[in-house]
Motif scaffolding. Sequence first.
Motif, short mmCIF file in Angstrom:
data_model
loop_
_atom_site.label_atom_id
_atom_site.label_comp_id
_atom_site.label_asym_id
_atom_site.label_seq_id
_atom_site.Cartn_x
_atom_site.Cartn_y
_atom_site.Cartn_z
N ILE A 42 0.84 -1.20 0.00
CA ILE A 42 0.00 0.00 0.00
C ILE A 42 0.87 1.25 0.00
N ILE A 43 1.94 1.24 0.82
CA ILE A 43 2.86 2.38 0.84
C ILE A 43 3.53 2.55 -0.52
N GLU A 44 3.89 1.42 -1.15
CA GLU A 44 4.52 1.47 -2.48
C GLU A 44 3.58 2.09 -3.50
N HIS A 45 2.29 1.73 -3.42
CA HIS A 45 1.32 2.29 -4.37
C HIS A 45 1.13 3.78 -4.12
N LEU A 46 1.06 4.17 -2.85
CA LEU A 46 0.93 5.59 -2.53
C LEU A 46 2.16 6.37 -2.98
N ALA A 47 3.34 5.76 -2.87
CA ALA A 47 4.57 6.43 -3.32
C ALA A 47 4.57 6.62 -4.84
N SER A 48 4.04 5.64 -5.58
CA SER A 48 3.95 5.79 -7.04
C SER A 48 2.97 6.89 -7.41
N ILE A 49 1.86 7.00 -6.65
CA ILE A 49 0.91 8.09 -6.89
C ILE A 49 1.55 9.44 -6.61
N LEU A 50 2.30 9.52 -5.50
CA LEU A 50 2.98 10.77 -5.15
C LEU A 50 3.99 11.16 -6.22
N THR A 51 4.70 10.17 -6.77
CA THR A 51 5.65 10.46 -7.85
C THR A 51 4.94 11.05 -9.06
N GLY A 52 3.78 10.48 -9.41
CA GLY A 52 3.01 11.00 -10.53
C GLY A 52 2.48 12.40 -10.28
N LEU A 53 2.05 12.66 -9.04
CA LEU A 53 1.55 13.99 -8.71
C LEU A 53 2.67 15.04 -8.73
N GLN A 180 12.18 0.40 -13.80
CA GLN A 180 12.65 1.38 -12.82
C GLN A 180 14.08 1.82 -13.12
N LEU A 181 14.91 0.88 -13.58
CA LEU A 181 16.26 1.25 -13.98
C LEU A 181 16.24 2.22 -15.15
N LEU A 182 15.31 2.00 -16.08
CA LEU A 182 15.16 2.93 -17.20
C LEU A 182 14.72 4.30 -16.71
N ASN A 183 13.80 4.33 -15.75
CA ASN A 183 13.33 5.61 -15.20
C ASN A 183 14.42 6.33 -14.41
N SER A 184 15.38 5.57 -13.89
CA SER A 184 16.45 6.20 -13.12
C SER A 184 17.34 7.09 -13.98
N LEU A 185 17.33 6.88 -15.30
CA LEU A 185 18.14 7.70 -16.20
C LEU A 185 17.44 9.00 -16.57
N LYS A 186 16.15 9.12 -16.22
CA LYS A 186 15.42 10.34 -16.52
C LYS A 186 15.66 11.38 -15.42
N PRO A 187 15.57 12.65 -15.75
CA PRO A 187 15.83 13.70 -14.74
C PRO A 187 14.76 13.71 -13.64
N GLU A 193 10.75 13.36 -5.18
CA GLU A 193 10.64 12.43 -6.30
C GLU A 193 11.77 11.40 -6.26
N ALA A 194 12.97 11.85 -5.94
CA ALA A 194 14.11 10.94 -5.82
C ALA A 194 13.92 9.97 -4.66
N LEU A 200 10.59 2.91 -4.06
CA LEU A 200 9.95 1.99 -5.00
C LEU A 200 10.94 0.94 -5.49
N PHE A 201 12.13 1.39 -5.86
CA PHE A 201 13.12 0.46 -6.41
C PHE A 201 13.62 -0.49 -5.32
N THR A 202 13.87 0.04 -4.12
CA THR A 202 14.36 -0.81 -3.02
C THR A 202 13.33 -1.85 -2.63
N TYR A 203 12.07 -1.42 -2.55
CA TYR A 203 11.00 -2.36 -2.19
C TYR A 203 10.84 -3.44 -3.25
N LEU A 204 10.91 -3.07 -4.51
CA LEU A 204 10.75 -4.03 -5.60
C LEU A 204 11.87 -5.06 -5.59
N VAL A 205 13.11 -4.59 -5.46
CA VAL A 205 14.24 -5.51 -5.42
C VAL A 205 14.20 -6.37 -4.15
#
Length: 304
Positions: A42-53, A180-187, A193-194, A200-205
């Motif tokens: 749930i925290i991971e999903h909220l973090a993805s929403i926050l990143t989008g916002l 996520q690795l691909l997104n890490s190359l984006k500004p 956001e960082a 997100l990446f730590t939780y996924l791995v």
Amino acid sequence: MEWPKVMEKWELMECEMKQYGHTPDMAFKIKMLICIIMLLSIIEHLASILTGLLKAIYCSPDGIGIFRIYILTSLKTVFTFIDYSFVVAITLKFLDFLYSLSWNFMDLLIIILACALTDKFKQFNRKLASVRGRVLPSMYWRKSRETYNVLASLTHDFDEFLSPVILLSFGHNLYFICLQLLNSLKPMHSSWEALCFAFLFTYLVGRTCLVSLYVASINDQSKKPKAVLFSVPAECYGVEVKRFLMQVTSDELSFTGCNFFSVTRTFMLTVAGTIVTYEIVLIQFNNVASGVPDQNNTITNYCY
């Protein structure tokens, strides 16, 4: 629909191993795994929403239409083909939330079943280790071999039941790790956001490693009787011990992904090598394509 059949076989194994007793903290361990993983999901999903916002806020300096920009960027694969609709957007985001929970539940199911089966192997190995080096009759080794055979048969049944889920789980996790690795190359334009990306990446791995370690522990525990069998005194080494040792050394007990791969500890190194190779290729392509950055183009590419 296959679940009742699998549980019938589990019940037969419980009856076969009733003299081994039960692990008192197994129920607590499973409940804790459920609570921790689903809470983190749930925290991971909220973090993805926050990143989008945060991205939507950056792309809308005047603060107008932030929600619309958030929806259009997060669901651009849908609204590329249909017109924007608030009702459709809310419905899709709700389905996205359910999808996120089901994705985590898939990994959780694998972890719990692997944990329960590993615990039975541990019980068996503890009982076997308690008689290491002792002179015992052939009937004892026959009974132990039959019990091990029940566990081995149950492992194969579980693998047949779970292998499509395991294949889907590892394919899904590997895809999103690479994404996520691909997104890490984006500004990234803010520390929040960082921070969200790092979580997100730590939780996924971490969750992928957790699934791998719990499943790989089945293979580890299934090989432990070898040490006891190699220590059997010569005066009681017979046909039953020989058959038991042959089964332990030759039968590769592990969960597989539809027999494409076996989940062992060495498999984790293979996955890690694949991820590192992908990251190196990404960095090389990014260096070639970077050139001289243009501020307007950077904002356009980031937002749209």
